[in-house]
Design an enzyme around this catalytic site. Structure first.
Site, PDB file in Angstrom:
ATOM      1  N   LYS A 116       0.861  -1.163  -0.015  1.00  0.00           N
ATOM      2  CA  LYS A 116       0.038   0.098   0.013  1.00  0.00           C
ATOM      3  C   LYS A 116       0.869   1.045  -0.098  1.00  0.00           C
ATOM      4  CE  LYS A 116      -2.349  -0.206   4.038  1.00  0.00           C
ATOM      5  NZ  LYS A 116      -1.476  -1.371   4.677  1.00  0.00           N
TER       6      LYS A 116
ATOM      7  N   ARG B 247      -9.220   1.909   8.870  1.00  0.00           N
ATOM      8  CA  ARG B 247      -8.701   0.657   9.158  1.00  0.00           C
ATOM      9  C   ARG B 247      -9.854  -0.005  10.232  1.00  0.00           C
ATOM     10  NH1 ARG B 247      -2.669   1.455   9.004  1.00  0.00           N
ATOM     11  NH2 ARG B 247      -1.758  -0.379   9.017  1.00  0.00           N
TER      12      ARG B 247
ATOM     13  N   ARG C  64      11.935  -5.631   5.553  1.00  0.00           N
ATOM     14  CA  ARG C  64      11.858  -4.233   5.248  1.00  0.00           C
ATOM     15  C   ARG C  64      12.835  -3.532   5.771  1.00  0.00           C
ATOM     16  NH1 ARG C  64       6.021  -1.401   4.967  1.00  0.00           N
ATOM     17  NH2 ARG C  64       5.864  -2.073   7.288  1.00  0.00           N
TER      18      ARG C  64
ATOM     19  N   ARG D 156      12.120  -1.228  11.538  1.00  0.00           N
ATOM     20  CA  ARG D 156      10.949  -0.700  12.255  1.00  0.00           C
ATOM     21  C   ARG D 156      10.447  -1.860  13.257  1.00  0.00           C
ATOM     22  NH1 ARG D 156       5.732   0.855   8.378  1.00  0.00           N
ATOM     23  NH2 ARG D 156       4.692  -0.041  10.082  1.00  0.00           N
TER      24      ARG D 156
ATOM     25  N   ARG E 117      -0.253  -7.962  14.014  1.00  0.00           N
ATOM     26  CA  ARG E 117      -0.719  -6.699  12.856  1.00  0.00           C
ATOM     27  C   ARG E 117      -1.877  -7.428  11.880  1.00  0.00           C
ATOM     28  NH1 ARG E 117       4.518  -4.341  10.819  1.00  0.00           N
ATOM     29  NH2 ARG E 117       2.936  -3.065   9.413  1.00  0.00           N
TER      30      ARG E 117
HETATM   31  P1  AMP Z   1       1.309   1.670   9.017  1.00  0.00           P
HETATM   32  O1  AMP Z   1       2.555   2.306   8.390  1.00  0.00           O
HETATM   33  O2  AMP Z   1       0.054   1.989   8.164  1.00  0.00           O
HETATM   34  O3  AMP Z   1       1.653  -0.075   8.759  1.00  0.00           O
HETATM   35  O4  AMP Z   1       0.855   1.831  10.397  1.00  0.00           O
HETATM   36  C1  AMP Z   1       1.679   1.727  11.287  1.00  0.00           C
HETATM   37  C2  AMP Z   1       0.856   1.685  12.842  1.00  0.00           C
HETATM   38  O5  AMP Z   1       0.335   2.945  13.014  1.00  0.00           O
HETATM   39  C3  AMP Z   1      -0.082   0.647  12.619  1.00  0.00           C
HETATM   40  O6  AMP Z   1       0.129  -0.724  13.123  1.00  0.00           O
HETATM   41  C4  AMP Z   1      -0.983   1.069  13.940  1.00  0.00           C
HETATM   42  O7  AMP Z   1      -0.544   0.942  15.154  1.00  0.00           O
HETATM   43  C5  AMP Z   1      -0.932   2.803  13.511  1.00  0.00           C
HETATM   44  N1  AMP Z   1      -2.132   3.034  12.626  1.00  0.00           N
HETATM   45  C6  AMP Z   1      -1.761   3.698  11.344  1.00  0.00           C
HETATM   46  N2  AMP Z   1      -2.964   3.879  10.758  1.00  0.00           N
HETATM   47  C7  AMP Z   1      -3.957   3.523  11.671  1.00  0.00           C
HETATM   48  C8  AMP Z   1      -5.387   3.627  11.709  1.00  0.00           C
HETATM   49  N3  AMP Z   1      -6.041   4.004  10.418  1.00  0.00           N
HETATM   50  N4  AMP Z   1      -5.965   3.193  12.661  1.00  0.00           N
HETATM   51  C9  AMP Z   1      -5.427   2.784  13.735  1.00  0.00           C
HETATM   52  N5  AMP Z   1      -3.999   2.532  13.967  1.00  0.00           N
HETATM   53  C10 AMP Z   1      -3.217   3.153  12.735  1.00  0.00           C
END
Ligand code: AMP
Length: 213
Positions: free
Chosen positions: A13, A88, A127, A160, A171
């Site tokens: 994404k 989400r 990654r 990360r 996740r």
């Molecule tokens: P990502 O970089 O999109 O994988 O997001 C990293 C982390 O940020 C996720 O595992 C969540 O802890 C938090 N996060 C990002 N977007 C959301 C969302 N829309 N709702 C809740 N938590 C989020």
């Protein structure tokens, strides 16, 4: 143009939404990136979000919806935007729907990147992300020219904290329980575009641009 990118962690994404954002000349809003910046800067939002993020859990809806309301109100979002990693949960999707109803806007497309969950673990454990500019690399699939350094800006590459296998499995579990119901939600809304997230980065971008035209 308002576009959502939906898909499991590791479906690509972030990579794809950044590429499509530059091709369409509209900003890409990643809630994950915004939260990581907030954690780094030590803001109130960052303090609230940190423990959830470290555990691979979702940050509470009200925090995220507030971030999106503020960010989409900025001037660069006038011509449209791409949402990466939001919504989400069904609560977030409903909040977004309400925002659109209040402003008289509408959602154009949801690009859903389909991927086998087992492939995700491999993609994410390898990654590496630039701590300065956010560019992504991979120990197997996209190695940097110099080990541990970003090809673009020379910044240090980091692993990360939520890209370790136990956190990734958490996740994925959260994705299945809380985010996957959105597939049905947006299918019913008639805006869903499904893309098989297999093949090279360029091939997938090509498929996405094809369905958006
Ligand atoms: P990502 O970089 O999109 O994988 O997001 C990293 C982390 O940020 C996720 O595992 C969540 O802890 C938090 N996060 C990002 N977007 C959301 C969302 N829309 N709702 C809740 N938590 C989020």
């Amino acid at each position: 143009m308002k576009i959502i990118f939906l898909g499991a962690p590791g479906s690509g994404k972030g990579t794809q939404s950044k590429l499509v954002s530059s091709q369409l000349s509209i900003p890409q809003l990643s809630t994950g990136d915004i939260l990581r910046e907030a954690v780094k800067a030590g803001t109130e939002v960052g303090k609230k979000a940190k423990s959830f993020m470290d555990a691979g859990d979702l940050v509470p809806d009200e925090v995220i919806v507030g971030i999106i309301k503020d960010r989409t109100a900025e001037a660069d979002c006038k011509p449209g935007y791409i949402l990466d990693g939001f919504p989400r949960t069904l609560e977030q999707a409903n909040a977004l729907q309400q925002m659109f109803e209040q402003s008289g806007e509408k959602l154009d497309s949801v690009v859903y990147l389909e991927i086998d969950p087992e492939k995700v673990v491999d993609r994410l454990t390898g990654r590496r992300v630039c701590s300065k500019c956010g560019a992504e690399f991979h120990l197997k699939f996209k190695q940097p020219k110099e080990e541990g350094k970003c090809d673009l800006c020379g910044g240090d590459l980091m692993h990360r904290s939520d890209d370790h296998e136990d956190k990734i499995r958490n996740r994925l579990g959260n994705y299945e329980a809380q985010t996957a119901p959105l597939i049905d939600f947006y299918e019913k809304a008639g805006v869903m575009k499904k893309i098989a997230a297999e093949g090279s980065i360029d091939e997938i971008t090509g498929k996405i641009m094809g369905v958006l035209k």
